[in-house]
Write an enzyme that holds these catalytic residues in place. Structure first.
Site, PDB file in Angstrom:
ATOM      1  N   CYS B 155      46.079  24.413  48.988  1.00 17.28           N
ATOM      2  CA  CYS B 155      46.651  25.798  48.741  1.00 17.28           C
ATOM      3  C   CYS B 155      46.788  26.368  50.015  1.00 17.28           C
ATOM      4  CB  CYS B 155      46.111  26.508  47.674  1.00 17.28           C
ATOM      5  SG  CYS B 155      45.888  25.492  46.332  1.00 17.28           S
ATOM      6  N   HIS B 288      46.006  36.216  48.692  1.00 19.93           N
ATOM      7  CA  HIS B 288      45.882  34.878  47.796  1.00 19.93           C
ATOM      8  C   HIS B 288      45.985  34.935  46.376  1.00 19.93           C
ATOM      9  CE1 HIS B 288      45.605  30.325  47.454  1.00 19.93           C
ATOM     10  NE2 HIS B 288      44.506  30.554  46.952  1.00 19.93           N
ATOM     11  N   GLU B 299      37.509  37.287  47.228  1.00 12.52           N
ATOM     12  CA  GLU B 299      38.518  37.674  47.978  1.00 12.52           C
ATOM     13  C   GLU B 299      38.588  39.165  48.102  1.00 12.52           C
ATOM     14  OE1 GLU B 299      42.853  36.568  47.205  1.00 12.52           O
ATOM     15  OE2 GLU B 299      43.664  37.160  49.020  1.00 12.52           O
ATOM     16  N   LYS B 316      51.391  35.726  42.778  1.00  9.62           N
ATOM     17  CA  LYS B 316      51.268  34.730  41.924  1.00  9.62           C
ATOM     18  C   LYS B 316      51.480  35.272  40.387  1.00  9.62           C
ATOM     19  CE  LYS B 316      48.617  31.869  44.943  1.00  9.62           C
ATOM     20  NZ  LYS B 316      48.576  32.550  46.183  1.00  9.62           N
ATOM     21  N   HIS B 321      51.000  30.003  40.930  1.00 12.73           N
ATOM     22  CA  HIS B 321      50.379  29.378  42.015  1.00 12.73           C
ATOM     23  C   HIS B 321      51.136  28.217  42.236  1.00 12.73           C
ATOM     24  CE1 HIS B 321      47.760  28.271  45.036  1.00 12.73           C
ATOM     25  NE2 HIS B 321      46.642  28.102  44.369  1.00 12.73           N
ATOM     26  N   PHE B 381      41.073  24.691  48.075  1.00 12.30           N
ATOM     27  CA  PHE B 381      39.769  23.518  47.830  1.00 12.30           C
ATOM     28  C   PHE B 381      39.508  22.975  49.182  1.00 12.30           C
ATOM     29  CE2 PHE B 381      40.870  21.952  43.132  1.00 12.30           C
ATOM     30  CZ  PHE B 381      40.583  23.155  42.639  1.00 12.30           C
TER      31      PHE B 381
END
Lengths: 313, 398
Positions: B155, B288, B299, B316, B321, B381
């Site tokens: 991502c 994010h 975050e 998002k 996403h 990830f």
């Protein structure tokens, strides 16, 4: 073009005479326990294990002062392929309702780099690149970017791919023999190579390298323009090799014309210590360890990309 | 880290909101997502996604290089190159494309056909199935005759691609680099995020109370980067400036961030340092903000430590996403925000959850000055973090 100095080399590949069919057996004995605790490595796929070992060996060879702080550039064409294929098999049979969660983190291309950062407790920048069979050259280019922007003065560059003879068997079982033969023709080998590259020469004997991947035709004019634009002028004694899997015979002819000298077609990607991604790196590792070698230019082409990796002592 | 000193001279974006950056701008202003059940994928579970319409997938004559991610990227890349051309820029001479799926849809199609006993006559993994397939399609279509690079860090793929592209400009490797990336939905991502219980039928509410998780979406976003000095010398106006970037690794877990967001904090602080800006100089954060419990809390923890009450939003809740394309789409949203003097609202949630100590931008958004500074965060990830810092180009909007 900025050149990177080689500070250390680490390889993880099967022996030169090991046939493709023995790959699985050899890889099951991977000495991963020598480098990381089983508690950490238990979720690693085969590629992550190979990358981890190659990277650790390169760090040792370069005597990196702080392995927790060295940035990482990783390269792979196919990633943890067995995880991806395992996922697809389960998705197909269950419409995605029942798949192994363990496959998921291994299915991203940056899984090997992620595991390496966890094992080394490395909190530095990390990037994974993937440009088909030209990923190793792309990795050196990205490492050059890291060094140029002064993210660090030393970068760990890794490349590798896994392959499994069971793919061929399975394709035959499923009635896709023509695809099985196509896989066989690729003469895939698995393995990984790690290089520690830096802005300053640390061990002059290991030499320096430059590499790039561009979109370009594998013809003499383009090869000459590519080398010239990137400041690479191979000396008369320079060894020039062409990666067969990536480009093959047309590229060899073009390289010979461009450089006005015979160019051997060397099956770097075939059976032997070479592997799909690590082919170029293995070639330069072998050259760097041979005192008689002074300069090596590896050319490769794939689809519409053209790449070179240039090493000199 | 050396300052990259690059500017943005063109943008292009595609998402479930629509086929171009203008549609994204409308969506950001109106906060109207286009989520619904999947129409393209026959999966055995209920899931809500942001699927792009057919007109978001560029048509092209190159069947040998086709993939849904490639077509999404091509749509946004063509728009970006055309936008830059309108502003007096030349064609791109380099491409750095981020994607987490590449040609995976083509691999799925071939694999499932084989499993069904109907194998395809030909399958060329290198042209259509590999991670580099979208970049090769875009490079061929736009006739890019320079360096080409594919970045695949899940991502953060597009953010890392943008950072590497900026380095190409700074080093003189290229004059105009097309940077960004994209991802189309596929069986692999739908099934993977569902089995990890990170997505489902409910719509995502970034940083919100009782947030149910993320909503996956199709998306791609590209920027044209050029040297600030060169653009200024030519008398052209840039859309925004890319001030800097920061990268870090969590070294913690493959799919979960550390609770305190320490890795995110390192990347944000590194980006601010590279940009030469203090946290106080930042107008807002384009976070994010996936909408998952762990990511948002971690975050928010990092953001609150660095920025205090500085407002934040996530794209998002609007476009979902879009994985490898997320930071490309969000970079375009950041540039649009700077061009139009507005920090857009956090679609999906206007009140932050207790575990997210941040100030969310509410309905209608909030004005920002022409020389505003925006921080865009991306996490992935593998514990991969990349943060970009953009600034207004003082009157560059058009």
């Amino acid at each position: 073009m900025m050149r990177c100095h080689i500070h250390g080399i680490g390889t993880m590949s099967i022996g030169p005479d090991a046939p493709f069919a023995d790959t699985t057996a050899v890889m099951e004995t991977l000495p991963i326990k020598d480098y990381v605790k089983p508690k950490v490595s238990r979720r690693f796929g085969r590629l992550s294990k190979m990358i981890y070992i190659a990277g650790s060996r390169a760090i040792e060879d370069a005597e990196v002062a702080d392995p927790t702080a060295i940035p990482i550039v990783n390269a792979t064409c196919m990633g943890e392929t067995n995880a991806s294929l395992g996922l697809l098999e389960q998705i197909h049979s269950t419409k995605g309702t029942l798949i192994s969660p363990a496959f998921v983190p291994n299915s991203v291309h940056n899984a090997p780099a992620g595991y390496l950062t966890i094992g080394l407790k490395n909190r530095a920048p990390s990037v994974t690149v993937s440009q088909g069979w030209l990923s190793s050259e792309a990795a050196v280019a990205a490492a050059t970017d890291f060094l140029f922007t002064e993210i660090a003065d030393e970068v760990l560059v890794l490349c590798g791919d896994e392959c499994d003879p069971n793919w061929v068997t399975r394709l035959d079982e499923l009635g896709a023999s023509h695809l099985a033969r196509a896989v066989e023709r690729e003469s895939l080998q698995e393995g990984a190579v790690g290089l520690v590259l830096g802005t300053e020469a640390k061990d002059a004997d290991l030499g320096s390298i430059a590499a790039i991947v561009v979109r370009g035709k594998p013809d003499a004019g383009t090869i000459n323009a590519l080398l010239e634009k990137n400041g690479v002028t191979p000396g008369k004694e320079a060894e020039v090799r062409v990666r067969i899997n990536a480009g093959g015979e047309p590229l060899r002819r073009a390289a010979a014309e461009a450089l006005s000298r015979p160019v051997a077609t060397v099956h770097l990607d075939g059976p032997g210590p070479g592997t799909v991604q690590a082919a170029s790196f293995n070639a330069l590792a072998a050259a760097a360890r041979d005192p008689a070698k002074k300069e090596l230019l590896v050319l490769a082409a794939e689809v519409e990309d053209l790449a070179f990796l240039h090493w000199q002592r | 880290v050396k300052q990259v000193k690059t500017v943005v001279t063109g943008i292009g974006a595609v998402s479930s909101i629509g086929p171009d950056a203008a549609a994204l701008l409308r969506g950001l202003r109106e906060a109207t997502p286009a989520f619904g059940p999947t129409r393209r994928y026959d999966v055995g579970f209920e899931i809500t996604v942001g699927e792009a319409r057919a007109d978001c997938f560029a048509s092209h004559p190159y069947n040998d290089m086709d993939s849904p991610t490639g077509r999404l990227c091509l749509q946004a890349a063509r728009e970006c190159a055309a936008d830059a051309k309108r502003r007096g820029s030349g064609p791109p001479d380099g491409l750095v494309l981020g994607t987490s799926t590449g040609g995976q849809s083509q691999n799925e199609e071939a694999f499932f056909s084989i499993m069904d006993g109907e194998p395809p006559a030909v399958f060329n993994y290198r042209r259509t199935g590999c991670m580099a397939a979208p970049a090769r399609l875009v490079a061929r279509d736009l006739e890019i005759e320079g360096p080409v690079q594919t970045v695949s860090t899940a991502c953060t793929s597009s953010a890392n691609a943008i950072a590497l592209g900026a380095a190409w400009i700074a080093s003189g490797r290229c004059e105009r680099v097309l940077v960004g990336g994209g991802d189309a939905l596929c069986y692999t991502t739908l099934s993977s995020f569902r089995i990890l219980e990170l997505t489902g039928p409910a719509i995502c509410r970034p940083f919100g109370k009782d947030r149910p998780g993320l909503t996956l979406g199709d998306g791609a976003g590209f920027l044209m980067l050029e040297s600030k000095e060169r653009v200024a010398a030519s008398g052209r106006r840039a859309l925004a400036e890319l001030l800097g970037f920061g990268m870090s690794s969590d070294a913690h877990h493959m799919t979960a961030p550390p609770e305190d967001g320490a890795g995110a904090e390192r990347a944000i602080r590194g980006a601010l340092e590279n940009a030469g800006k203090s946290p106080e100089a930042v107008s807002y954060v384009n976070a994010h903000g996936t909408g998952t419990k762990l990511n948002d809390a971690a975050e928010a923890s990092a953001i609150s430590r660095i920025f205090g009450d500085t407002p934040i939003m996530s794209c998002k809740g609007l476009v979902g996403h879009t994985l490898g394309g997320a930071s490309g789409v969000e970079a375009v949203a950041s540039v649009l925000s700077l061009c139009h003097g507005i920090a857009f609202e956090n679609t999906g949630a206007s009140e932050a959850a207790e575990d997210c100590p941040v100030s969310l931008i509410g309905p209608g958004g909030t004005p920002i000055p022409e020389d505003a500074v925006v921080v865009s965060t991306s996490f992935a990830f593998g514990g991969n973090n990349c943060v970009l810092v953009f600034a207004g180009a003082l009157g560059g909007a058009s």
